[in-house]
Design an enzyme around this catalytic site. Structure first.
Site, PDB file in Angstrom:
ATOM      1  N   ALA A 156       0.829  -1.205   0.000  1.00 44.33           N
ATOM      2  CA  ALA A 156       0.000   0.000   0.000  1.00 44.33           C
ATOM      3  C   ALA A 156       0.865   1.257   0.000  1.00 44.33           C
ATOM      4  O   ALA A 156       0.670   2.173  -0.809  1.00 44.33           O
ATOM      5  CB  ALA A 156      -0.944   0.004   1.197  1.00 44.33           C
ATOM      6  N   TYR A 157       1.832   1.291   0.901  1.00 48.86           N
ATOM      7  CA  TYR A 157       2.705   2.461   1.001  1.00 48.86           C
ATOM      8  C   TYR A 157       3.533   2.653  -0.268  1.00 48.86           C
ATOM      9  O   TYR A 157       3.565   3.741  -0.853  1.00 48.86           O
ATOM     10  CB  TYR A 157       3.623   2.312   2.212  1.00 48.86           C
ATOM     11  CG  TYR A 157       4.703   3.354   2.318  1.00 48.86           C
ATOM     12  CD1 TYR A 157       4.382   4.703   2.406  1.00 48.86           C
ATOM     13  CD2 TYR A 157       6.053   2.993   2.341  1.00 48.86           C
ATOM     14  CE1 TYR A 157       5.377   5.669   2.514  1.00 48.86           C
ATOM     15  CE2 TYR A 157       7.051   3.942   2.461  1.00 48.86           C
ATOM     16  CZ  TYR A 157       6.709   5.277   2.533  1.00 48.86           C
ATOM     17  OH  TYR A 157       7.693   6.223   2.643  1.00 48.86           O
ATOM     18  N   GLY A 158       4.206   1.599  -0.707  1.00 54.10           N
ATOM     19  CA  GLY A 158       5.063   1.696  -1.882  1.00 54.10           C
ATOM     20  C   GLY A 158       4.294   2.090  -3.130  1.00 54.10           C
ATOM     21  O   GLY A 158       4.762   2.912  -3.927  1.00 54.10           O
ATOM     22  N   SER A 160       1.526   3.819  -3.277  1.00 55.73           N
ATOM     23  CA  SER A 160       1.091   5.224  -3.192  1.00 55.73           C
ATOM     24  C   SER A 160       2.225   6.159  -3.593  1.00 55.73           C
ATOM     25  O   SER A 160       2.000   7.168  -4.292  1.00 55.73           O
ATOM     26  CB  SER A 160       0.597   5.545  -1.778  1.00 55.73           C
ATOM     27  OG  SER A 160       1.656   5.629  -0.850  1.00 55.73           O
TER      28      SER A 160
END
Length: 249
Positions: A156-158, A160
């Site tokens: 999710a973080y990567g 985004s």
């Protein structure tokens, strides 16, 4: 210290701690009027007091970047504080919930995209056209090394931040002809208040880099401020890794 940002207003999201705080201080040292945003008013007020005590000019605007109305209000207030213009936008603020894909709550997924993608998108939508009308401006987005390679638990973080890297290039193409430069910095493991939750995992990540140590906020800030400065006048749509060499191996 040179005053090459004299007469310019810079908005630094998440400028009350970590990398953003280092950027805000450096920009103020170099003559910019700095607007710091963040959710923690006490921390923001402290950052402003420190910058003013050092001879700089700074204001704090409390904002929740997960809320679109708050994002737009931040843009408007920054323009007001800047006397009608914002010349530099540093999209520094971000959140990084980690975990297996199957265990990421919908609320976390929505929030990471709201803060890491939607907020920068609409700050640029509000501010870049005004920069373009004045014929100059600089935007620097903060991404991450895990926007460029896959790492378990960081989907999710990567993803985004990978979206923000593409937006960097799209905005460079869109606003570059009007004199607005848009670039990004991709930090590696950096020791900040926010990354403290990673504990020994931060050192483990740093161990995968050729430098084999965790970075400091001021080391990343130097690259960000360079990209925002006139010294980087020919650099458009670039992503500068400041990661101890991780993307080189």
């Amino acid at each position: 210290m040179t005053q090459d940002f004299a007469g310019r207003t810079a908005l630094v999201t998440g400028g009350n701690s970590g990398i953003g705080r280092a950027v805000a201080g450096l920009l103020a040292d170099r003559g910019a009027r700095v607007v710091i945003s963040g959710r923690d008013a006490a921390r923001g007020d402290k950052a402003v007091e420190e910058i003013r005590a050092a001879g700089g000019t700074a204001d704090f605007v409390q904002a929740d970047l997960a809320d679109l109305d708050s994002v737009r209000s931040l843009a408007a207030r920054s323009i007001e504080l800047g006397g009608g213009h914002v010349d530099v936008l540093i999209n520094n603020a971000g959140i990084f919930p980690f975990g297996p894909t199957a265990e990421v709550p919908v609320s976390d997924f929505d929030e990471v995209y709201a803060v890491n993608v939607r907020a920068p998108f609409y700050l640029v939508a509000e501010l870049a056209p005004l920069m373009a009308a004045r014929g100059h401006g600089a935007i620097v987005n903060l991404t991450t090394m895990v926007a460029s390679f896959g790492l378990a638990g960081m989907a999710a973080y990567g993803s985004s931040k990978a979206a923000l890297q593409l937006l960097t290039k799209a905005w460079a193409a869109e606003f570059g002809p009007a004199g607005v430069r848009v670039n990004a910095v991709s930090p590696g493991p950096t020791r900040t208040e926010g990354t403290a939750v990673l504990g020994e995992n931060l050192d483990g990540l740093a161990g995968t880099t050729p430098l084999q140590r965790v970075g400091r906020p001021d080391e990343v800030a130097e690259g960000i401020v360079f990209l925002a400065s006139d010294a980087a006048s020919l650099i458009h749509g670039a992503v500068l890794p400041i990661d101890g060499g991780r993307l080189a191996v």
